[in-house]
Design an enzyme around this catalytic site. Sequence first.
Site, short mmCIF file in Angstrom:
data_model
loop_
_atom_site.label_atom_id
_atom_site.label_comp_id
_atom_site.label_asym_id
_atom_site.label_seq_id
_atom_site.Cartn_x
_atom_site.Cartn_y
_atom_site.Cartn_z
N HIS A 120 0.77 -1.50 -0.33
CA HIS A 120 0.06 0.11 0.19
C HIS A 120 0.95 1.25 0.11
O HIS A 120 2.16 1.47 0.70
CB HIS A 120 -0.72 -0.06 0.91
N ASP A 199 2.63 -4.10 7.99
CA ASP A 199 2.15 -3.89 8.09
C ASP A 199 0.71 -4.79 8.32
O ASP A 199 0.29 -5.28 7.55
CB ASP A 199 2.19 -2.96 6.61
N GLN A 202 -4.69 -5.77 7.40
CA GLN A 202 -5.13 -6.34 6.30
C GLN A 202 -5.63 -7.43 7.13
O GLN A 202 -6.51 -8.57 7.14
CB GLN A 202 -5.68 -6.35 5.47
N LYS A 225 -10.60 -0.54 10.94
CA LYS A 225 -10.43 -1.66 9.87
C LYS A 225 -11.09 -2.76 10.92
O LYS A 225 -11.44 -4.13 9.69
CB LYS A 225 -9.53 -2.00 9.16
N CYS A 363 -4.33 2.02 -3.55
CA CYS A 363 -3.52 2.84 -3.04
C CYS A 363 -2.47 1.47 -3.04
O CYS A 363 -1.48 1.65 -2.58
CB CYS A 363 -3.63 2.64 -1.99
N1 PMP Z 1 -1.79 -0.65 4.43
C1 PMP Z 1 -2.43 -1.15 4.11
C2 PMP Z 1 -2.45 -3.15 3.63
C3 PMP Z 1 -4.13 -0.71 3.87
O1 PMP Z 1 -4.70 -1.71 3.31
C4 PMP Z 1 -4.07 0.19 4.39
C5 PMP Z 1 -5.69 0.57 4.29
N2 PMP Z 1 -5.87 0.58 3.09
C6 PMP Z 1 -3.56 0.75 5.08
C7 PMP Z 1 -2.45 0.23 5.53
C8 PMP Z 1 -3.77 2.47 5.51
O2 PMP Z 1 -4.75 2.29 5.96
P1 PMP Z 1 -4.82 4.21 7.00
O3 PMP Z 1 -5.76 4.71 5.56
O4 PMP Z 1 -6.78 3.49 7.69
O5 PMP Z 1 -4.12 4.40 7.76
#
Ligand code: PMP
Length: 405
Positions: A120, A199, A202, A225, A363
């Site tokens: 991401h 990270d 997910q 999430k 993203c």
């Molecule tokens: N890492 C991953 C794998 C994600 O899926 C996401 C959110 N889509 C993020 C980081 C970032 O999360 P946040 O926007 O809640 O900070």
Amino acid sequence: MPDCRADFPLLGTTVQGRPLVYLDNAATTQKPRVVLDALQHYYTAQNANIHRGAHYLSRLATDAYEQARAGVAAFLGAASPREIVFTSGCTGSINLVAMVLSLAGLVGQGDEIIVTTDAHHSNIVPWQMLCGRTGAELRVVPLTAELTFDMQAYLALLGPRTRVVALPYISNALGVVNPVQQAVAAARRNNPRTVTLVDGAQSTGHLPVDVQALGCDFYAFSAHKVYAPTGVGVLWGREELLAELPPWQGGGEMISEVTFAKTTYNTLPFKYEAGTPNIAGNIALSVALRYLQEQGLEQVCAHENALVQQLYAGLAAMDGVRVLGPQENRGALVSVVVDGVHPYDLGTLLDQMGVAVRTGHHCCQPLMQALGIPGTTRYSLAMYNTAADVEAALAATRRALNMLR
Ligand code: PMP
């Protein structure tokens, strides 16, 4: 697992006169009533600023806040609540680590930071910015032809200049579960001082996580999430490392003593929590995690896995639909590319049928560039989804594709 849909008020919504089928959980989950009640309760019965307050309400709020921290620590298998830093989200957590590593001078000119093709942007850009500040270089683990983590290529990337390895546990765009435990162990064998970050945006809430068993130094996730509010996140870090690293943001709470000549810093984890945090949100996070545990994380995991298999098989059987990544070893989501159909068109038609999915690059623009596609259509699940949701999404997809082709 027991049907918990009734606990989530928003799931009763209708969209264009049809019952909502919510399959955008990788972007954010809906919130159960216990979480909404916890927010309401905080502001109606407990609200005060935390720490240092001499009065009753401040003690109440502080206790609730610190109990929330202990709850998160237990959920992650942390060695101590001192290892739990509350942040603004997964993004905030990763940025914090990237910033303090450069402030500590642990990354310098010619050093290497390893990230993955399926990362991401939150797990790429903070590292790129770190490279910009320090002269370090990004190294990217490629994907195998099956779109899984290329372990061989990763092992070849590890070297004497590797300072940081930052890995997504589950790819938010592909749904592939990465072998983070093995990858972290390999990084340690290469150099015990290499900093490893997972990270967990997910993975948290979708599979049981034990940060000590993972063996990494840092684990980051977002509350929203996992059935909790937005604007709240967690950074778990190994205590000795957190203690050794400097703070990033200065302000109230993170200090021990301030004079104009010199400031000394607070103990862990407060050293990393400058300013008034999202008190209600953090309390609500611990309530969400407790709720999740009450449903049984193993059962949630098995339930979501059964649904994701149904979803994968149904989508893969459709003409011209390419499902990305293998069926096995999969998080709670499926991403597809359809011959001759733009993801936005499919997503828009699905929306008209009451099915909420996400379309686009998720993203993960470098991943899309590597795959040579503009984006995907992503169906993502949570514990409250049902086989009927999956059937409805598959039927709506078939209808939409008939209309688009
Ligand atoms: N890492 C991953 C794998 C994600 O899926 C996401 C959110 N889509 C993020 C980081 C970032 O999360 P946040 O926007 O809640 O900070």
